[in-house]
Design a protein around this motif. Structure first.
Motif, PDB file in Angstrom:
ATOM      1  N   ILE A 160       0.520  -1.285  -0.493  1.00 15.27           N
ATOM      2  CA  ILE A 160      -0.131  -0.181   0.099  1.00 15.27           C
ATOM      3  C   ILE A 160       0.452   0.916  -0.167  1.00 15.27           C
ATOM      4  N   GLU A 161       1.103   1.831  -1.179  1.00 16.46           N
ATOM      5  CA  GLU A 161       1.359   3.475  -1.020  1.00 16.46           C
ATOM      6  C   GLU A 161       0.418   4.194  -0.913  1.00 16.46           C
ATOM      7  N   LEU A 162       1.042   5.384   0.199  1.00 10.86           N
ATOM      8  CA  LEU A 162       0.469   6.377   1.034  1.00 10.86           C
ATOM      9  C   LEU A 162       0.510   7.737   0.068  1.00 10.86           C
ATOM     10  N   ASN A 220      -4.756   5.930  -0.753  1.00 13.26           N
ATOM     11  CA  ASN A 220      -3.263   4.399  -0.719  1.00 13.26           C
ATOM     12  C   ASN A 220      -3.395   4.029  -2.198  1.00 13.26           C
ATOM     13  N   ALA A 221      -2.552   3.670  -2.911  1.00  8.54           N
ATOM     14  CA  ALA A 221      -2.658   3.376  -3.583  1.00  8.54           C
ATOM     15  C   ALA A 221      -2.194   1.395  -3.326  1.00  8.54           C
ATOM     16  N   SER A 222      -2.978   0.212  -4.302  1.00  7.38           N
ATOM     17  CA  SER A 222      -3.157  -1.047  -2.906  1.00  7.38           C
ATOM     18  C   SER A 222      -2.721  -1.918  -5.018  1.00  7.38           C
ATOM     19  N   THR A 255      -3.168  -2.453  -9.519  1.00  8.56           N
ATOM     20  CA  THR A 255      -3.029  -0.832  -9.096  1.00  8.56           C
ATOM     21  C   THR A 255      -4.251   0.194  -8.760  1.00  8.56           C
ATOM     22  N   LEU A 256      -4.968  -0.200  -7.580  1.00  4.62           N
ATOM     23  CA  LEU A 256      -5.637   0.599  -6.921  1.00  4.62           C
ATOM     24  C   LEU A 256      -5.575   1.292  -6.168  1.00  4.62           C
ATOM     25  N   SER A 257      -6.021   2.743  -6.606  1.00  7.01           N
ATOM     26  CA  SER A 257      -6.095   3.798  -5.954  1.00  7.01           C
ATOM     27  C   SER A 257      -7.450   4.328  -5.049  1.00  7.01           C
ATOM     28  N   THR A 258      -7.324   3.879  -4.231  1.00  3.87           N
ATOM     29  CA  THR A 258      -8.696   4.276  -2.860  1.00  3.87           C
ATOM     30  C   THR A 258      -8.482   6.079  -3.097  1.00  3.87           C
ATOM     31  N   MET A 259      -9.578   6.458  -3.207  1.00  2.00           N
ATOM     32  CA  MET A 259     -10.036   8.345  -3.232  1.00  2.00           C
ATOM     33  C   MET A 259     -10.473   8.511  -1.928  1.00  2.00           C
ATOM     34  N   TYR A 260      -9.974   9.773  -1.824  1.00  2.00           N
ATOM     35  CA  TYR A 260     -10.595  10.534  -0.334  1.00  2.00           C
ATOM     36  C   TYR A 260     -10.944   9.399   0.898  1.00  2.00           C
ATOM     37  N   PHE A 261      -9.279   9.212   1.185  1.00  2.00           N
ATOM     38  CA  PHE A 261      -9.246   8.105   2.519  1.00  2.00           C
ATOM     39  C   PHE A 261     -10.253   8.587   3.904  1.00  2.00           C
ATOM     40  N   ASP A 262      -9.180   9.960   3.537  1.00  2.00           N
ATOM     41  CA  ASP A 262      -9.179  11.122   5.182  1.00  2.00           C
ATOM     42  C   ASP A 262      -9.079  12.292   5.138  1.00  2.00           C
ATOM     43  N   LYS A 263      -9.900  12.449   5.521  1.00  2.00           N
ATOM     44  CA  LYS A 263      -9.417  14.440   5.748  1.00  2.00           C
ATOM     45  C   LYS A 263      -9.013  14.673   7.280  1.00  2.00           C
ATOM     46  N   PHE A 264      -7.872  15.358   7.467  1.00  2.00           N
ATOM     47  CA  PHE A 264      -7.392  15.405   9.084  1.00  2.00           C
ATOM     48  C   PHE A 264      -7.213  17.295   8.983  1.00  2.00           C
TER      49      PHE A 264
END
Length: 146
Positions: free
Chosen positions: A46-48, A58-60, A137-146
């Motif tokens: 997993i690449e952040l 997150n690119a997995s 490789t799939l990137s999850t979008m908008y994982f979280d905002k801090f």
């Protein structure tokens, strides 16, 4: 991510079943599962990726196998129809993964031109299956905002 992949698999043509686990676990599961089947192996990395809008993608890297049950003693040439059918499922999976929505937007980002590796799989597992292995490789979008 496993749940999202399973949700996508459940929408594929031919109603393939879904299984998740290591090579050894999937070999055991395959004894009692119906085919065609999509096997998801544990994430390979997993690449952040921090974004300018304050979110993190997150690119997995995933490895999936799209398999059909075959008969013992079949030659490689006898299994080519299964390879073609599995390739169609893999293509459909990529298209549906790129449009899969959860919440406010798309869940995965599949970048145009991104290389996806696909290899034929012949006479695999104790139950004897053939199909294709897909590395994507799939990137999850908008994982979280801090």
């Amino acid at each position: 991510m496993r749940n999202q992949i399973e949700a996508i698999v459940q929408t594929l043509s031919g109603n393939p079943t879904f299984a998740y686990g290591t090579q050894t676990e999937l070999n055991v599961i395959a004894d009692d599962i119906s085919f065609p089947c999509v096997f998801l192996y544990p994430l390979q990395g997993i690449e952040l990726l921090p974004q300018v809008n304050g979110s993190v993608d997150n690119a997995s890297t995933l490895y999936l196998e799209f398999l059909f049950k075959t008969e013992f003693g079949q030659f490689t040439a006898d299994n080519e129809t299964y390879i073609t059918q599995a390739l169609q499922l893999a293509n459909e999976f990529i298209v549906k993964a790129s449009t899969y929505r959860e919440g406010e937007g798309r869940y995965f980002k599949v970048k145009a031109g991104q290389k996806v590796k696909c290899v034929p799989v012949y006479n695999k597992l104790d139950v004897n299956t053939s199909g294709i292995g897909l590395t994507i490789t799939l990137s999850t979008m908008y994982f979280d905002k801090f």
